[in-house]
Each structure stands twice: as structure tokens, then as C-alpha cells.
Design an enzyme around this catalytic site. Sequence first.
Site, PDB file in Angstrom:
ATOM      1  N   SER A 103     -22.410 -92.617 -11.722  1.00 46.02           N
ATOM      2  CA  SER A 103     -22.098 -92.971 -13.136  1.00 46.02           C
ATOM      3  C   SER A 103     -20.662 -91.813 -13.734  1.00 46.02           C
ATOM      4  CB  SER A 103     -22.895 -92.706 -13.749  1.00 46.02           C
ATOM      5  OG  SER A 103     -22.804 -92.361 -15.419  1.00 46.02           O
TER       6      SER A 103
ATOM      7  N   TYR B  79     -30.965 -87.815 -16.152  1.00 50.33           N
ATOM      8  CA  TYR B  79     -29.924 -88.502 -16.314  1.00 50.33           C
ATOM      9  C   TYR B  79     -28.496 -88.320 -15.443  1.00 50.33           C
ATOM     10  CZ  TYR B  79     -26.998 -93.291 -16.242  1.00 50.33           C
ATOM     11  OH  TYR B  79     -26.137 -94.229 -15.599  1.00 50.33           O
TER      12      TYR B  79
HETATM   13  P1  NAD Z   1     -29.581-103.041 -16.070  1.00 50.46           P
HETATM   14  O1  NAD Z   1     -30.816-102.787 -17.384  1.00 50.46           O
HETATM   15  O2  NAD Z   1     -29.259-104.520 -16.902  1.00 50.46           O
HETATM   16  O3  NAD Z   1     -30.389-103.659 -15.261  1.00 50.46           O
HETATM   17  C1  NAD Z   1     -31.347-102.502 -14.214  1.00 50.46           C
HETATM   18  C2  NAD Z   1     -31.470-103.277 -12.894  1.00 50.46           C
HETATM   19  O4  NAD Z   1     -32.828-102.427 -12.188  1.00 50.46           O
HETATM   20  C3  NAD Z   1     -32.532-104.722 -13.557  1.00 50.46           C
HETATM   21  O5  NAD Z   1     -32.640-105.283 -12.191  1.00 50.46           O
HETATM   22  C4  NAD Z   1     -33.924-104.309 -13.663  1.00 50.46           C
HETATM   23  O6  NAD Z   1     -35.191-104.778 -13.532  1.00 50.46           O
HETATM   24  C5  NAD Z   1     -34.450-102.996 -12.051  1.00 50.46           C
HETATM   25  N1  NAD Z   1     -35.175-102.287 -12.478  1.00 50.46           N
HETATM   26  C6  NAD Z   1     -35.070-101.207 -13.448  1.00 50.46           C
HETATM   27  N2  NAD Z   1     -36.520-100.690 -13.127  1.00 50.46           N
HETATM   28  C7  NAD Z   1     -36.428-100.766 -11.581  1.00 50.46           C
HETATM   29  C8  NAD Z   1     -37.684-100.485 -10.748  1.00 50.46           C
HETATM   30  N3  NAD Z   1     -38.388 -99.885 -10.994  1.00 50.46           N
HETATM   31  N4  NAD Z   1     -37.329-100.868  -9.466  1.00 50.46           N
HETATM   32  C9  NAD Z   1     -36.514-102.306  -9.533  1.00 50.46           C
HETATM   33  N5  NAD Z   1     -35.579-102.311 -10.278  1.00 50.46           N
HETATM   34  C10 NAD Z   1     -35.897-101.969 -11.308  1.00 50.46           C
HETATM   35  O7  NAD Z   1     -29.007-101.167 -16.215  1.00 50.46           O
HETATM   36  P2  NAD Z   1     -27.558-101.345 -16.070  1.00 50.46           P
HETATM   37  O8  NAD Z   1     -26.446-100.842 -16.493  1.00 50.46           O
HETATM   38  O9  NAD Z   1     -26.776-102.341 -14.278  1.00 50.46           O
HETATM   39  O10 NAD Z   1     -27.478-100.632 -14.930  1.00 50.46           O
HETATM   40  C11 NAD Z   1     -26.753-100.073 -12.952  1.00 50.46           C
HETATM   41  C12 NAD Z   1     -27.163 -98.953 -12.466  1.00 50.46           C
HETATM   42  O11 NAD Z   1     -25.488 -98.894 -13.005  1.00 50.46           O
HETATM   43  C13 NAD Z   1     -28.470 -98.131 -12.626  1.00 50.46           C
HETATM   44  O12 NAD Z   1     -28.287 -97.036 -11.620  1.00 50.46           O
HETATM   45  C14 NAD Z   1     -27.315 -97.214 -13.704  1.00 50.46           C
HETATM   46  O13 NAD Z   1     -27.725 -95.922 -14.250  1.00 50.46           O
HETATM   47  C15 NAD Z   1     -25.255 -97.271 -14.071  1.00 50.46           C
HETATM   48  N6  NAD Z   1     -24.786 -96.984 -14.301  1.00 50.46           N
HETATM   49  C16 NAD Z   1     -24.113 -97.631 -15.714  1.00 50.46           C
HETATM   50  C17 NAD Z   1     -24.110 -97.600 -16.864  1.00 50.46           C
HETATM   51  C18 NAD Z   1     -24.030 -98.713 -17.648  1.00 50.46           C
HETATM   52  O14 NAD Z   1     -23.199 -98.312 -18.785  1.00 50.46           O
HETATM   53  N7  NAD Z   1     -24.437 -99.681 -17.787  1.00 50.46           N
HETATM   54  C19 NAD Z   1     -22.344 -96.948 -16.069  1.00 50.46           C
HETATM   55  C20 NAD Z   1     -22.530 -96.153 -15.512  1.00 50.46           C
HETATM   56  C21 NAD Z   1     -24.013 -95.979 -14.213  1.00 50.46           C
END
Ligand code: NAD
Length: 261
Positions: free
Chosen positions: A143, A156
Site C-alpha cells: 500500500s 495497517y
Molecule cells: P476487499 O475488502 O475488497 O477484498 C479483500 C479480499 O480479501 C476479499 O476477497 C476477502 O474475502 C479476502 N479476505 C479477507 N479476509 C480474509 C482471510 N482471513 N482469508 C482469506 N481471504 C480474506 O479489499 P481490497 O481493497 O481489494 O484490498 C486488497 C488488498 O489491497 C489489501 O491487502 C489491502 O490492504 C490492499 N490495499 C487496498 C487499498 C484500497 O484503497 N482499497 C489501497 C492500498 C492497498
Amino acid sequence: MTLTQKVAVVTGSTSGIGLGIARALAGAGADVVLNGFGDAAAIEELRAGLVAEFGVRVGYHGADLSKPAEIAALIGHAEETFGSVDVLVNNAGIQHVAPVEDFPADRWDAVIALNLSAVFHGTHHALPGMKRRGWGRILNIASVHGHVASVNKSAYVAAKHGVVGLTKTVALETAGTGVTCNAICPGWVLTPLVQKQIDAIASTKNIPEPQAKAELLGAKQPSGAFVTPDELGGLAVFLCSDSAAQMTGASLLMDGGWTAQ
Ligand code: NAD
């Protein structure tokens, strides 16, 4: 088709960024093993939809990535079912927002377990096969918070800085083996994880949702637009390509200018 006959495991790919990356890898010809939580029928629809759209093999394993034994089972299942794990995308992640002194210890443990330790466990289990075959790609979805901090996100930010460090270590340990390890560092992406934060702003400030979205972006992301899962998928495919063979240990920001300020 750069990734034909490669097998990609994408953790947390039933939603958001993971799904965008899984789609992009399937579009580049990779067989994909999906993982994540959700309604069984909806996940099956997703899986079958990817098979129909891209003509690749697509599987699903419901491992809870906060549990090391289930991560081993996920990698084992992919190797047994599809023959190898050539690309590992460590993406699953959660967020919890609170000041350090109010941060519940169990939420700290949960964020570290999924956002940091799962990256170690997945890599630990997938790497031997990649090294044996002389080719592999490990993509860690860190991130912008792997580079800078924000208030109320101690677990985080600690986890994501840890992922950037782990990425560099794995890159050094695999240098010259045909395996690369890089981190992708997105700014705001409009996924369920961020929608929760938008909803919290809207309800705390008693403002409409579009205004909460604009405030969230305006505070950090100069472009004023969300990064999309498709854009991140494009970067993931590039990192899997031969053109990226000498890119390793990098943490690549895609953040609308967030960290340029
Ligand atoms: P999201 O909530 O849309 O998706 C998260 C996914 O992880 C889902 O498929 C969920 O079912 C799965 N998940 C949650 N807990 C789990 C577990 N214990 N075991 C297996 N799967 C599990 O989130 P996102 O925004 O797509 O985030 C994905 C990644 O991107 C994360 O690592 C997040 O930190 C990172 N990220 C997101 C953003 C943002 O702005 N959305 C920015 C930077 C980084």
C-alpha cells in the site's frame, strides 16, 4: 498471451483489487486459483464466469489466510490440482481504524496475521517449487501505507511497511534464480475495504456519500480519482512479463500522486 501455462494463486480475490488482478492474469492466459470469503454461489458464478470469458482453468480454495495451516493447504491444493504455483499474489488484507491507545489488541493481531504474516507463509510454501522450476513471480499487494503513515492505522501501516521489507529480503534471497518478488503500493482504490471508511466519514460528519468520497480523495490523492483494480491488474501482468525479469525488490507506487507531495 504472456502467461499461458502458468498458474497464479491470488489471495483475497473474491473482491476488489484481488479480483481485478485475477481477471488481468486470466486475461493474459494464466490459470488462476481464487481465494477469499463470500457467498458460495456467488463465488462459483465468479469462477465459472472467468473460465467462460478467458478460456483458462480457474479454481477456488476457501483458506482463511489468517491461519498458517490453511495457507499451506491453499498452496498445496494449487500445486496438486493445477501442477504448480508460478505466480503468487499476496493480496488478502483487512483494515482497522483507531488511535493507538484505543486499538484493540485482537484487531492488531488480526491485521498483522493477515496483512503481514500471511505474506510470509504464502511465500514460504510457494517458493521451493518456483526455485525448482527456475521461474516465479511473487507480487505483494502492500500500500501507499508501506511508504508513509496515516493517523489511526497503526497496525495497517506497520504491516504494510513490513511487507515492503519482506519483499526486499525475498528479492535478495531469490536473486539470480528466475524468481522475482515485488510490492505493489496502491493509493485509494474504491473497494469494500475503502467503502467502509467512506461510510464512516459520511456518518461521523453527517454528510452525503459523494461528499465523503471527495473528502477522502481530497485529503491525500492529488489526482482526485480512485486507482482502479483494472489498472493494478495491468501492473501485475507487466511484473509477470519477461520485460520485468530484472525488476525485483521494488515497491511500485500507483497512488495518484499521494506520495509525491
Ligand atoms: P476487499 O475488502 O475488497 O477484498 C479483500 C479480499 O480479501 C476479499 O476477497 C476477502 O474475502 C479476502 N479476505 C479477507 N479476509 C480474509 C482471510 N482471513 N482469508 C482469506 N481471504 C480474506 O479489499 P481490497 O481493497 O481489494 O484490498 C486488497 C488488498 O489491497 C489489501 O491487502 C489491502 O490492504 C490492499 N490495499 C487496498 C487499498 C484500497 O484503497 N482499497 C489501497 C492500498 C492497498
